[in-house]
Motif scaffolding. Structure first.
Motif, PDB file in Angstrom:
ATOM      1  N   GLU A 120     -55.893 -10.544 -43.168  1.00 10.36           N
ATOM      2  CA  GLU A 120     -55.918 -10.853 -41.744  1.00 10.36           C
ATOM      3  C   GLU A 120     -55.550  -9.621 -40.918  1.00 10.36           C
ATOM      4  O   GLU A 120     -56.115  -9.370 -39.853  1.00 10.36           O
ATOM      5  CB  GLU A 120     -54.924 -11.999 -41.456  1.00 10.36           C
ATOM      6  CG  GLU A 120     -54.996 -12.533 -40.047  1.00 10.36           C
ATOM      7  CD  GLU A 120     -56.363 -13.144 -39.726  1.00 10.36           C
ATOM      8  OE1 GLU A 120     -56.795 -13.015 -38.579  1.00 10.36           O
ATOM      9  OE2 GLU A 120     -56.997 -13.704 -40.654  1.00 10.36           O
ATOM     10  N   ALA A 121     -54.590  -8.826 -41.441  1.00 10.38           N
ATOM     11  CA  ALA A 121     -54.208  -7.598 -40.740  1.00 10.38           C
ATOM     12  C   ALA A 121     -55.366  -6.614 -40.707  1.00 10.38           C
ATOM     13  O   ALA A 121     -55.602  -5.931 -39.708  1.00 10.38           O
ATOM     14  CB  ALA A 121     -52.999  -6.963 -41.424  1.00 10.38           C
ATOM     15  N   VAL A 122     -56.136  -6.517 -41.810  1.00  9.71           N
ATOM     16  CA  VAL A 122     -57.295  -5.637 -41.848  1.00  9.71           C
ATOM     17  C   VAL A 122     -58.327  -6.082 -40.823  1.00  9.71           C
ATOM     18  O   VAL A 122     -58.964  -5.267 -40.148  1.00  9.71           O
ATOM     19  CB  VAL A 122     -57.894  -5.603 -43.264  1.00  9.71           C
ATOM     20  CG1 VAL A 122     -59.187  -4.785 -43.283  1.00  9.71           C
ATOM     21  CG2 VAL A 122     -56.895  -5.028 -44.254  1.00  9.71           C
ATOM     22  N   ASN A 123     -58.489  -7.389 -40.684  1.00  8.16           N
ATOM     23  CA  ASN A 123     -59.436  -7.896 -39.690  1.00  8.16           C
ATOM     24  C   ASN A 123     -58.997  -7.546 -38.271  1.00  8.16           C
ATOM     25  O   ASN A 123     -59.822  -7.278 -37.391  1.00  8.16           O
ATOM     26  CB  ASN A 123     -59.587  -9.410 -39.830  1.00  8.16           C
ATOM     27  CG  ASN A 123     -60.288  -9.781 -41.136  1.00  8.16           C
ATOM     28  OD1 ASN A 123     -61.063  -8.978 -41.673  1.00  8.16           O
ATOM     29  ND2 ASN A 123     -60.017 -10.977 -41.645  1.00  8.16           N
ATOM     30  N   LEU A 124     -57.657  -7.547 -38.061  1.00 14.90           N
ATOM     31  CA  LEU A 124     -57.166  -7.200 -36.729  1.00 14.90           C
ATOM     32  C   LEU A 124     -57.485  -5.762 -36.362  1.00 14.90           C
ATOM     33  O   LEU A 124     -57.576  -5.406 -35.184  1.00 14.90           O
ATOM     34  CB  LEU A 124     -55.654  -7.434 -36.658  1.00 14.90           C
ATOM     35  CG  LEU A 124     -55.192  -8.896 -36.618  1.00 14.90           C
ATOM     36  CD1 LEU A 124     -53.671  -8.964 -36.652  1.00 14.90           C
ATOM     37  CD2 LEU A 124     -55.709  -9.583 -35.353  1.00 14.90           C
ATOM     38  N   LEU A 125     -57.621  -4.896 -37.367  1.00 17.78           N
ATOM     39  CA  LEU A 125     -57.938  -3.497 -37.083  1.00 17.78           C
ATOM     40  C   LEU A 125     -59.300  -3.342 -36.426  1.00 17.78           C
ATOM     41  O   LEU A 125     -59.547  -2.353 -35.730  1.00 17.78           O
ATOM     42  CB  LEU A 125     -57.903  -2.664 -38.373  1.00 17.78           C
ATOM     43  CG  LEU A 125     -56.566  -2.579 -39.113  1.00 17.78           C
ATOM     44  CD1 LEU A 125     -56.690  -1.646 -40.309  1.00 17.78           C
ATOM     45  CD2 LEU A 125     -55.472  -2.090 -38.186  1.00 17.78           C
ATOM     46  N   SER A 126     -60.200  -4.291 -36.667  1.00 18.18           N
ATOM     47  CA  SER A 126     -61.549  -4.203 -36.093  1.00 18.18           C
ATOM     48  C   SER A 126     -61.619  -4.730 -34.674  1.00 18.18           C
ATOM     49  O   SER A 126     -62.665  -4.641 -34.027  1.00 18.18           O
ATOM     50  CB  SER A 126     -62.536  -4.992 -36.974  1.00 18.18           C
ATOM     51  OG  SER A 126     -62.483  -4.508 -38.304  1.00 18.18           O
ATOM     52  N   SER A 127     -60.523  -5.314 -34.181  1.00 17.77           N
ATOM     53  CA  SER A 127     -60.516  -5.881 -32.839  1.00 17.77           C
ATOM     54  C   SER A 127     -60.575  -4.782 -31.792  1.00 17.77           C
ATOM     55  O   SER A 127     -60.112  -3.665 -32.004  1.00 17.77           O
ATOM     56  CB  SER A 127     -59.251  -6.720 -32.649  1.00 17.77           C
ATOM     57  OG  SER A 127     -59.145  -7.141 -31.302  1.00 17.77           O
ATOM     58  N   ASN A 128     -61.133  -5.103 -30.647  1.00 21.56           N
ATOM     59  CA  ASN A 128     -61.176  -4.162 -29.541  1.00 21.56           C
ATOM     60  C   ASN A 128     -60.020  -4.352 -28.573  1.00 21.56           C
ATOM     61  O   ASN A 128     -59.926  -3.655 -27.565  1.00 21.56           O
ATOM     62  CB  ASN A 128     -62.505  -4.313 -28.775  1.00 21.56           C
ATOM     63  CG  ASN A 128     -63.659  -3.741 -29.573  1.00 21.56           C
ATOM     64  OD1 ASN A 128     -63.485  -2.759 -30.292  1.00 21.56           O
ATOM     65  ND2 ASN A 128     -64.822  -4.373 -29.455  1.00 21.56           N
ATOM     66  N   ARG A 129     -59.165  -5.316 -28.852  1.00 24.07           N
ATOM     67  CA  ARG A 129     -58.009  -5.557 -28.008  1.00 24.07           C
ATOM     68  C   ARG A 129     -56.830  -4.739 -28.542  1.00 24.07           C
ATOM     69  O   ARG A 129     -56.553  -4.738 -29.741  1.00 24.07           O
ATOM     70  CB  ARG A 129     -57.656  -7.045 -27.984  1.00 24.07           C
ATOM     71  CG  ARG A 129     -58.770  -7.900 -27.395  1.00 24.07           C
ATOM     72  CD  ARG A 129     -58.385  -9.356 -27.383  1.00 24.07           C
ATOM     73  NE  ARG A 129     -57.196  -9.591 -26.546  1.00 24.07           N
ATOM     74  CZ  ARG A 129     -56.624 -10.785 -26.386  1.00 24.07           C
ATOM     75  NH1 ARG A 129     -57.141 -11.840 -26.996  1.00 24.07           N
ATOM     76  NH2 ARG A 129     -55.546 -10.910 -25.619  1.00 24.07           N
ATOM     77  N   TYR A 130     -56.136  -4.118 -27.632  1.00 28.13           N
ATOM     78  CA  TYR A 130     -55.052  -3.214 -28.032  1.00 28.13           C
ATOM     79  C   TYR A 130     -53.934  -3.957 -28.769  1.00 28.13           C
ATOM     80  O   TYR A 130     -53.455  -3.500 -29.809  1.00 28.13           O
ATOM     81  CB  TYR A 130     -54.486  -2.503 -26.807  1.00 28.13           C
ATOM     82  CG  TYR A 130     -53.214  -1.735 -27.099  1.00 28.13           C
ATOM     83  CD1 TYR A 130     -53.256  -0.514 -27.765  1.00 28.13           C
ATOM     84  CD2 TYR A 130     -51.976  -2.245 -26.735  1.00 28.13           C
ATOM     85  CE1 TYR A 130     -52.093   0.189 -28.043  1.00 28.13           C
ATOM     86  CE2 TYR A 130     -50.807  -1.554 -27.015  1.00 28.13           C
ATOM     87  CZ  TYR A 130     -50.864  -0.335 -27.666  1.00 28.13           C
ATOM     88  OH  TYR A 130     -49.714   0.358 -27.962  1.00 28.13           O
ATOM     89  N   THR A 131     -53.540  -5.121 -28.252  1.00 25.40           N
ATOM     90  CA  THR A 131     -52.408  -5.842 -28.849  1.00 25.40           C
ATOM     91  C   THR A 131     -52.720  -6.261 -30.281  1.00 25.40           C
ATOM     92  O   THR A 131     -51.875  -6.138 -31.176  1.00 25.40           O
ATOM     93  CB  THR A 131     -52.067  -7.066 -28.004  1.00 25.40           C
ATOM     94  OG1 THR A 131     -53.265  -7.850 -27.805  1.00 25.40           O
ATOM     95  CG2 THR A 131     -51.497  -6.647 -26.656  1.00 25.40           C
ATOM     96  N   GLU A 132     -53.944  -6.737 -30.515  1.00 27.56           N
ATOM     97  CA  GLU A 132     -54.311  -7.169 -31.867  1.00 27.56           C
ATOM     98  C   GLU A 132     -54.378  -5.968 -32.817  1.00 27.56           C
ATOM     99  O   GLU A 132     -53.893  -6.013 -33.957  1.00 27.56           O
ATOM    100  CB  GLU A 132     -55.651  -7.914 -31.830  1.00 27.56           C
ATOM    101  CG  GLU A 132     -55.590  -9.227 -31.067  1.00 27.56           C
ATOM    102  CD  GLU A 132     -56.945  -9.913 -31.002  1.00 27.56           C
ATOM    103  OE1 GLU A 132     -57.928  -9.318 -31.502  1.00 27.56           O
ATOM    104  OE2 GLU A 132     -57.021 -11.038 -30.458  1.00 27.56           O
ATOM    105  N   LYS A 133     -54.981  -4.899 -32.350  1.00 27.64           N
ATOM    106  CA  LYS A 133     -55.095  -3.700 -33.194  1.00 27.64           C
ATOM    107  C   LYS A 133     -53.701  -3.146 -33.501  1.00 27.64           C
ATOM    108  O   LYS A 133     -53.411  -2.699 -34.615  1.00 27.64           O
ATOM    109  CB  LYS A 133     -55.955  -2.654 -32.492  1.00 27.64           C
ATOM    110  CG  LYS A 133     -56.366  -1.486 -33.388  1.00 27.64           C
ATOM    111  CD  LYS A 133     -57.203  -0.489 -32.619  1.00 27.64           C
ATOM    112  CE  LYS A 133     -58.591  -1.025 -32.335  1.00 27.64           C
ATOM    113  NZ  LYS A 133     -59.429  -1.042 -33.555  1.00 27.64           N
ATOM    114  N   GLN A 134     -52.804  -3.170 -32.498  1.00 29.02           N
ATOM    115  CA  GLN A 134     -51.457  -2.654 -32.707  1.00 29.02           C
ATOM    116  C   GLN A 134     -50.711  -3.477 -33.751  1.00 29.02           C
ATOM    117  O   GLN A 134     -50.024  -2.917 -34.629  1.00 29.02           O
ATOM    118  CB  GLN A 134     -50.690  -2.669 -31.385  1.00 29.02           C
ATOM    119  CG  GLN A 134     -49.283  -2.071 -31.505  1.00 29.02           C
ATOM    120  CD  GLN A 134     -48.455  -2.329 -30.269  1.00 29.02           C
ATOM    121  OE1 GLN A 134     -48.642  -3.354 -29.611  1.00 29.02           O
ATOM    122  NE2 GLN A 134     -47.548  -1.425 -29.963  1.00 29.02           N
ATOM    123  N   ILE A 135     -50.830  -4.781 -33.697  1.00 31.85           N
ATOM    124  CA  ILE A 135     -50.158  -5.639 -34.687  1.00 31.85           C
ATOM    125  C   ILE A 135     -50.716  -5.371 -36.080  1.00 31.85           C
ATOM    126  O   ILE A 135     -49.978  -5.313 -37.071  1.00 31.85           O
ATOM    127  CB  ILE A 135     -50.336  -7.125 -34.292  1.00 31.85           C
ATOM    128  CG1 ILE A 135     -49.539  -7.418 -33.012  1.00 31.85           C
ATOM    129  CG2 ILE A 135     -49.890  -8.040 -35.429  1.00 31.85           C
ATOM    130  CD1 ILE A 135     -49.811  -8.786 -32.426  1.00 31.85           C
TER     131      ILE A 135
END
Length: 944
Positions: free
Chosen positions: A2-17
């Protein structure tokens, strides 16, 4: 996942987490590392500064080898790219530093290394701070690649130190401008020797003086943060002054500044001041200044509450000790030893033993000091200390009787330490006969005194005393029966310890069977010990570590020829032939290594040591080293020797009779040098006239690395020979042996004398007596070319040329123009410009702006310039006349471009350059070949 998937997000908060989770919890060996790397690559390529910053932080936090393999080649590109944001540059520099520290072999050195140095000029101080940290770490491994950073670091430091706090508002910390950056720049400069450029060196000196001046100013704030920041910069500046060790004024000022901190109420400042002064004491320029604070240091030793500060005080006393204050310092250290902390007692004992031996002018004082040392701290006196006492007493005839008497008196104390019994047993067994004439120390009394301590000692000491007893049998036949009874007793012959039992049996049998002559031969006096390095010094190095101990052998220049005091007259006794001279250096600190004598011959030549490196064999001088040696007669810096494996560079400085030479050994290969051992070899005559002290180097030199060795030089008398530097090492399993002459010549120690003209001529007229004029005629090594010599003399006198010579040059150009173009009016050409081009002088004429611009590029560029083509022709024809000063290759290059310069003249009016080069142009005879070509005959006639 799930964390790897967050890396692909374009939102700063999700990518930061996502990045935060990966940085903290994901193992570098995780199966998801490839997916993570792909996501990081996408963010690095996105050119979004926020996403790039998150990716770089993640790489730095994980810092695994897999990360280094994946991104070590990408991050330098981001760092030096022109369109990268300042915040991203800062993160990229620190990220690259993290990867380099973790996996230095994976960070490629390339074109980016020269470009990263220029980040020191960046407008953003955050980028400069991060880049300085990176460059400092890289420069420690590859100093040559980042040598250009010195001038930029000095320039940046100057701007920080000399500017007002308001100029660096965002980076001023409690009224101190950019303290962190200043400290980092000063540390970077400590990776290199003092700058060679006088301008850069002067600017650096000005910066250091400003820092020392600001330390004297009243504080602008009473808060501790202000003093911490201010003192951080000050101590780093003092470290740089000590590292350069070339400015006497700065060294003395630094010493005085540190002296003020010795009584500061802050414990940390007192500690740092003592530590820095330990290093300052090793400099010849500041040693005397350090000695002025001896009373303050002794007081700190007695009254300081912090044990670490007391230990630094001991180190400083050890470092500042010399012949003038040795007895005072040793006495103070012995006095402190009685109440010293148990953690530092052994170290103090070692230092007292070294100082007592090194600066013992009177060896009776040395014996008294060591016996007092054993009495005070016997449990902390290691074997190396009392072994050394024995060696010195045996090697010195003049102290043996005094040592026997003193030891005998010390043993009469009711309670004696076992180490004192060992020393007493050994010395009385060897030299007890020297005091046996006194009824108070008769042979029987000596034996009874030693035997009274026998049952209180350990097994090794008892074994030593048994050897003393059998020595007494040889020295004093009258006590033979008494000693045999002791050896015959059941406590000896049936002793449970095998060593004692065997000695008792063998000594008893030896005393009973052997004749007097045999007994005297077997038990004769111990011969002198061979001179060697002090084992006490080796133990101190091992205990403290090479990076922390203030080693007199390595750090301090000797200010006198004789190590153990003033020279003494040679003893007149016959036994002096086998005894080392009174001024012999028993520590092995001051003498140069003895000349190797070659490998010992094997018995019959049948046994060959196939594993030996033949370390004692010195290779003949390397080919070409004599020529390099001659070049260093009039210069101090440069490359002394170079082959496909090794490069030896030198940097030296001399003042009066003292000199210091930095020798740089560079490994040009990618393979390590093992057992790397450079040795300085001096002939016997040279040893008496030249004192050399060398610092040891690391025996392993990594591929592509460079190590430095410092040689301290003292000229005692005039000399003619030069020492030989012999280097031995293993490369790829093969033993290498290189020898070169070290360019230490007498003229290095010459000093100019200023003399007014009338004083000089007055002295000159006095030199009229016989044998005050010397004339020597010798053959030149190489034949002299008269034509080249004339040309050089002519060009060397360019400032003395009159208008006539310049007119001849212009007339030649005008004639050439007329011959080639059939134009009666030649172009106007400034004579100053022409002559400055030929003589390679900078032109100052009003018409020569273009010549000044093109000056550094040489004649070929000049010929291609926008000048009239025939002006270029004229210069090219004149040029071979002076090619002796510029080389034939340049003449050829110029003539090859001549046809290009004259192509605009039209058909039939160009110049036949091939003919000029070969000397076969039809109808235009040319005298000589390239380098000595002369103009055509009509031209010569016209100029005449």
């Amino acid at each position: 996942m799930e964390a790897v998937n967050l890396l692909s997000s374009n939102r700063y908060t999700e990518k930061q987490i996502g990045y935060l989770f990966i940085s903290v919890l994901v193992n570098s060996n995780s199966e998801l590392i490839r997916l993570i790397n792909n996501a990081i690559k996408n963010d690095l390529a996105s050119r979004n500064p926020t996403f790039m910053g998150l990716a770089l932080h993640c790489i730095a936090n994980v810092g695994s080898r897999e990360m280094a393999e994946a991104f070590a080649g990408e991050i330098p590109k981001i760092l030096v790219a022109g369109d990268t944001m300042d915040s991203v540059k800062q993160s990229a520099a620190l990220c690259l530093l993290r990867l380099y520290r973790a996996s230095p072999d994976l960070v490629p050195m390339g074109d980016w290394t020269s470009r990263v140095v220029h980040l020191l000029n960046d407008q953003h101080l955050g980028v400069v701070t991060a880049a300085t940290s990176l460059i400092t770490t890289l420069a420690q491994k590859n100093p040559e690649e980042f040598k250009t950073s010195v001038s930029l670091a000095v320039s940046r430091l100057s701007r920080i130190v000399t500017s007002a706090s308001t100029d660096l508002q965002d980076y001023t910390y409690y009224f101190v401008p950019a303290p962190w950056l200043s400290v980092k720049l000063l540390r970077l400069l400590q990776c290199y020797p003092p700058p060679e450029d006088p301008a850069v060196r002067g600017r650096l000196t000005e910066c250091l003086e400003t820092i020392l001046n600001k330390a004297q100013e009243p504080p602008k704030s009473k808060k501790v943060q202000h003093s911490n920041a201010k003192n951080a910069v000050l101590f780093e500046a003092i470290s740089l002054i000590i590292h350069h060790d070339s400015e006497p004024n700065l060294l003395v000022r630094a010493c005085n500044q540190l002296g003020q901190f010795l009584q500061h109420r802050e414990t940390n400042l007192r500690y740092l001041a003592l530590e820095s002064m330990c290093t300052l004491a090793s400099s010849e320029f500041s040693h005397e200044a350090v000695k002025t604070h001896i009373d303050t240091v002794i007081n700190a030793l007695k009254t300081e509450r912090d044990v670490s500060v007391r230990q630094r005080a001991v180190d400083l006393l050890y470092a500042m000790c010399d012949r003038s204050n040795a007895q005072q310092i040793v006495a103070e250290m012995l006095s402190y030893l009685e109440t010293a902390d148990y953690s530092i007692r052994e170290e103090i004992v070692l230092k007292v033993a070294i100082l007592a031996e090194k600066y013992a002018v009177d060896y009776t004082w040395y014996v008294d000091t060591i016996l007092n040392l054993i009495r005070i701290a016997g449990d902390y006196v290691s074997e190396e200390v009392w072994y050394r006492v024995i060696q010195i007493v045996i090697n010195r005839d003049d102290v043996q009787g005094y040592a026997a008497k003193t030891v005998f008196e010390a043993l009469q104390a009711p309670a004696c330490h076992e180490n004192l019994v060992k020393v007493g047993g050994y010395i009385l067994g060897e030299f007890g006969n020297l005091i046996a004439g006194d009824p108070r120390s008769s042979p029987l009394i000596q034996f009874d005194l030693l035997h009274s301590k026998f049952h209180l000692c350990s097994v090794p000491t008892r074994a030593l005393l048994l050897s003393t007893y059998i020595k007494f049998v040889n020295l004093f036949p009258e006590v033979k029966t008494t000693i045999q009874d002791v050896l015959r007793s059941d406590s000896q012959l049936k002793n449970a310890d095998v060593e004692l039992q065997q000695r008792a049996v063998e000594y008893l049998r030896l005393s009973s069977v052997a004749s007097t002559d045999i007994l005297a031969t077997v038990l004769e006096e111990m011969p002198p010990f061979p001179e060697r390095e002090s084992s006490i010094l080796a133990k101190l190095k091992k205990k403290k570590g090479p990076s922390t101990v203030t080693d007199l052998e390595e750090a301090k220049r000797e200010r006198s020829v004789d190590v153990n005091g003033a020279p003494e007259p040679a003893p007149a006794s016959a036994s002096a032939a086998s005894t080392p001279s009174p001024s012999a250096d028993l520590l092995g600190l001051g003498a140069a290594p003895p000349a190797p004598t070659g490998p010992p011959p094997s018995a019959g030549g049948l046994l060959v040591d196939v594993f030996s490196d033949s370390a004692s064999a010195v290779a003949p001088l390397a080919p070409g080293s004599e020529d390099n040696f001659a070049r260093f007669v009039c210069k101090n810096n440069g490359v002394l020797f170079e082959n496909q494996l090794l490069q030896i560079g030198l940097k030296s400085e001399f003042r009066q009779n003292l000199g210091r030479m930095f020798i740089f050994y560079g490994n040009k290969t990618s393979t390590q040098f093992l057992n790397f051992t450079p040795t300085l070899i001096c002939a016997d005559d040279l040893q008496a006239n030249l004192n050399l002290q060398t610092k040891p180097v690391d025996p392993t030199v990594d591929g592509g690395a460079q190590v430095q060795q410092v040689v301290n030089i003292e000229c005692v008398s005039d000399f003619t020979e030069a020492p030989v530097l012999n280097i031995q090492f293993r490369y790829g399993g093969t033993f290498q042996n290189v020898s070169v002459k070290l360019p230490i010549t007498l003229n290095k120690f010459f000093q100019p004398t200023e003399m007014a003209s009338q004083d000089f001529f007055q002295r000159w007229k006095q030199l009229s007596n016989p044998q005050q004029e010397v004339q020597s005629i010798f053959k030149a090594k190489h034949p002299m070319d008269t034509e080249i010599t004339k040309a050089k003399l002519l060009l060397g006198r360019s400032s003395d040329l009159g208008q006539h010579s310049l007119k001849k040059l212009i007339l030649t150009l005008q004639t050439l123009w007329a011959l080639a173009s059939s134009t009666p009016k030649p172009p106007r050409l400034d004579a100053c410009c022409v002559w400055s081009r030929i003589c390679k002088l900078r032109c100052t004429g009003s018409r020569c702006a273009q010549a000044r611009t093109l000056f550094p590029r040489g004649y070929v560029t000049y010929c291609r310039s926008s000048f009239n083509p025939m002006q270029a022709v004229g210069l090219c024809v004149l040029f071979p006349c002076v090619s002796a000063t510029l080389g034939d290759h340049t003449a050829h290059s110029t003539m090859e471009h001549l046809s290009t310069c004259t192509s605009s003249l039209g058909p039939g009016r160009g110049w036949d350059t091939k003919g000029l080069l070969t000397g076969t142009t039809a109808g235009l005879p040319v005298q000589g070949g390239p380098g000595s070509m002369k103009s055509r005959q009509p031209v010569v006639q016209s100029t005449n």
